[in-house]
Design a protein around this motif. Structure first.
Motif, mmCIF file in Angstrom:
data_model
loop_
_atom_site.group_PDB
_atom_site.id
_atom_site.type_symbol
_atom_site.label_atom_id
_atom_site.label_comp_id
_atom_site.label_asym_id
_atom_site.label_seq_id
_atom_site.Cartn_x
_atom_site.Cartn_y
_atom_site.Cartn_z
ATOM 1 N N CYS A 23 -2.328 9.860 2.152
ATOM 2 C CA CYS A 23 -1.688 8.674 1.574
ATOM 3 C C CYS A 23 -2.707 7.808 0.840
ATOM 4 O O CYS A 23 -2.408 7.224 -0.209
ATOM 5 C CB CYS A 23 -1.008 7.858 2.667
ATOM 6 S SG CYS A 23 0.418 8.667 3.411
ATOM 7 N N SER A 24 -3.911 7.726 1.390
ATOM 8 C CA SER A 24 -4.962 6.969 0.719
ATOM 9 C C SER A 24 -5.338 7.623 -0.605
ATOM 10 O O SER A 24 -5.603 6.929 -1.596
ATOM 11 C CB SER A 24 -6.194 6.886 1.629
ATOM 12 O OG SER A 24 -7.237 6.180 1.003
ATOM 13 N N ALA A 25 -5.345 8.949 -0.648
ATOM 14 C CA ALA A 25 -5.625 9.650 -1.898
ATOM 15 C C ALA A 25 -4.547 9.365 -2.945
ATOM 16 O O ALA A 25 -4.844 9.207 -4.135
ATOM 17 C CB ALA A 25 -5.723 11.158 -1.640
ATOM 18 N N VAL A 26 -3.292 9.279 -2.494
ATOM 19 C CA VAL A 26 -2.206 8.906 -3.406
ATOM 20 C C VAL A 26 -2.461 7.516 -3.970
ATOM 21 O O VAL A 26 -2.210 7.239 -5.148
ATOM 22 C CB VAL A 26 -0.845 8.956 -2.685
ATOM 23 C CG1 VAL A 26 0.267 8.392 -3.563
ATOM 24 C CG2 VAL A 26 -0.513 10.390 -2.282
ATOM 25 N N PHE A 27 -2.980 6.628 -3.144
ATOM 26 C CA PHE A 27 -3.318 5.281 -3.601
ATOM 27 C C PHE A 27 -4.342 5.329 -4.722
ATOM 28 O O PHE A 27 -4.221 4.627 -5.725
ATOM 29 C CB PHE A 27 -3.839 4.466 -2.423
ATOM 30 C CG PHE A 27 -4.549 3.219 -2.832
ATOM 31 C CD1 PHE A 27 -3.844 2.101 -3.193
ATOM 32 C CD2 PHE A 27 -5.928 3.183 -2.874
ATOM 33 C CE1 PHE A 27 -4.498 0.956 -3.593
ATOM 34 C CE2 PHE A 27 -6.584 2.049 -3.263
ATOM 35 C CZ PHE A 27 -5.869 0.924 -3.627
ATOM 36 N N PHE A 28 -5.387 6.150 -4.562
ATOM 37 C CA PHE A 28 -6.403 6.281 -5.604
ATOM 38 C C PHE A 28 -5.756 6.739 -6.909
ATOM 39 O O PHE A 28 -6.063 6.228 -7.980
ATOM 40 C CB PHE A 28 -7.461 7.307 -5.185
ATOM 41 C CG PHE A 28 -8.561 6.739 -4.339
ATOM 42 C CD1 PHE A 28 -9.731 6.301 -4.896
ATOM 43 C CD2 PHE A 28 -8.423 6.668 -2.969
ATOM 44 C CE1 PHE A 28 -10.758 5.795 -4.114
ATOM 45 C CE2 PHE A 28 -9.434 6.166 -2.169
ATOM 46 C CZ PHE A 28 -10.604 5.720 -2.748
ATOM 47 N N ILE A 29 -4.884 7.727 -6.818
ATOM 48 C CA ILE A 29 -4.254 8.272 -8.017
ATOM 49 C C ILE A 29 -3.389 7.212 -8.695
ATOM 50 O O ILE A 29 -3.419 7.038 -9.918
ATOM 51 C CB ILE A 29 -3.409 9.512 -7.660
ATOM 52 C CG1 ILE A 29 -4.322 10.633 -7.154
ATOM 53 C CG2 ILE A 29 -2.604 9.990 -8.868
ATOM 54 C CD1 ILE A 29 -3.573 11.827 -6.595
ATOM 55 N N MET A 30 -2.610 6.466 -7.892
ATOM 56 C CA MET A 30 -1.722 5.462 -8.468
ATOM 57 C C MET A 30 -2.486 4.300 -9.083
ATOM 58 O O MET A 30 -2.031 3.699 -10.069
ATOM 59 C CB MET A 30 -0.769 4.922 -7.395
ATOM 60 C CG MET A 30 0.257 5.910 -6.911
ATOM 61 S SD MET A 30 1.466 5.125 -5.808
ATOM 62 C CE MET A 30 2.245 3.970 -6.959
ATOM 63 N N SER A 31 -3.626 3.944 -8.500
ATOM 64 C CA SER A 31 -4.357 2.771 -8.965
ATOM 65 C C SER A 31 -5.362 3.087 -10.057
ATOM 66 O O SER A 31 -6.114 2.226 -10.481
ATOM 67 C CB SER A 31 -5.076 2.105 -7.791
ATOM 68 O OG SER A 31 -5.972 3.010 -7.197
#
Length: 348
Positions: free
Chosen positions: A179-187
């Motif tokens: 989920c944190s990796a998804v955050f990196f991608i989204m931001s």
């Protein structure tokens, strides 16, 4: 002010340094308060709260606090942000709600430091994802950093030690890293038009609605308790750790992180955010009496060194060099870590 190619802009003496120093203090304050979420949550777990209930209280309370400024921001900039409402909703579901839920579940099975170290493997996951999807090999420093972090993970888990390792806790921690990796991608969007306060407030509201909805549907236990938890070795009223989760580790940490990121830039702020792991270990030791074994401390240093190597490689530039590429991780931080422009964490 005249700026030449080989000269630096003139400015009032001491002003840039003072601004940078203030931003750096805010960055450390953000990392230190984000790291408190584990000890606050663990005290609630031991008093009978479920991880879902702690997440609901944390992001639900933060959503209430941020409701008015987020609503004002939405009304004032409706034309610019109306096309981003779906992205705000996804941000609230994955990097906020699910990431915190998975992290708190990991904390309920593992020590706070180990759980956070697992979540901080997200940059390494991004390296593997980029390698898989682009079929292009990362540069050598990135590969070495990923290998160092994975070696640190083996040491952190201390598989050969006498302590029983919780498989469920490990899986929850790795899920938080995803989920944190998804955050990196989204931001990673450099042209984002969504104001940070709206991204945070809107995301908190959506995330809280998701957690409460899952609880109401019986898909996830929401167990609250009015029993007095033990925090820092003392019995305290139940609302003390709840207020700590809401006001310190969410609202204050997000606001401080936004100020820090705007003053330092996302890349410098992302390095300072790594101190959240050290703060988490320190708070867990002081407040909960949790002290990792020596081999786990060594593993934690290896994980942090690996993440630093990956980010150093990214700072070298994004230009292609032969058949390899640099993985761009400058978009954000981990959410345990995070605010819309740090916005995480993992929390950029």
């Amino acid at each position: 002010m005249t700026i030449s190619r080989n000269s630096r802009p003139t400015a009032l003496p001491g002003a840039p340094a003072q601004n940078a120093s203030s931003a750096l203090l805010f960055a450390f304050a953000s990392a230190a308060t984000f790291a408190l979420s584990g000890p606050f949550a663990k005290s609630l777990f031991e008093a009978g709260w479920s991880p879902g209930a702690a997440v609901a209280a944390r992001i639900g309370g933060a959503a209430v606090v941020l409701a008015v400024p987020a609503a004002v921001s939405l009304v004032r900039q409706w034309v610019a942000v109306r096309g981003s409402l779906l992205r705000i909703a996804v941000y609230g579901i994955v990097p906020i709600a699910l990431c915190q839920l998975f992290y708190f579940n990991a904390v309920s099975h593992l020590s706070v430091g180990v759980a956070l170290l697992l979540e901080y493997l997200s940059p390494v996951l991004l390296v593997g994802w980029a390698w898989l999807t682009t079929r292009t090999r990362p540069r050598l420093l990135t590969i070495l950093g990923a290998a160092c972090a994975m070696s640190g993970l083996v040491l952190v888990l201390d598989l050969a030690g006498s302590t029983q390792v919780s498989v469920a806790g490990i899986l929850w921690g790795l899920a938080a890293a995803v989920c944190s990796a998804v955050f990196f991608i989204m931001s990673a969007r450099s042209n984002d038009t969504v104001p940070p306060i709206l991204m945070a407030g809107g995301g908190m509201a959506v995330g809280a609605a998701l957690i409460l909805g899952l609880g109401a549907a019986g898909l996830m236990p929401l167990t609250f308790s009015a029993a007095s938890p033990v925090f820092a070795g003392r019995l305290v009223p139940w609302f003390v750790p709840v207020l700590g989760l809401v006001l310190l580790t969410t609202v204050f940490a997000y606001v401080a992180g936004i100020i820090a990121t705007r003053g330092l830039g996302s890349k410098v702020a992302s390095f300072v955010a790594l101190f959240e792991v050290l703060f988490a270990v320190l708070w867990a030791w002081v407040l909960l009496g949790e002290m990792p074994r020596l081999v786990q401390l060594l593993g934690g240093l290896c994980i942090m060194a690996g993440v630093v190597m990956v980010r150093l490689d990214e700072l070298r530039g994004r230009g292609r060099r032969g058949p390899s590429y640099a993985v761009d991780l400058a978009g954000g931080l981990p959410p345990e870590a995070a605010q819309p422009q740090r916005i995480r964490h993992h929390q950029d």
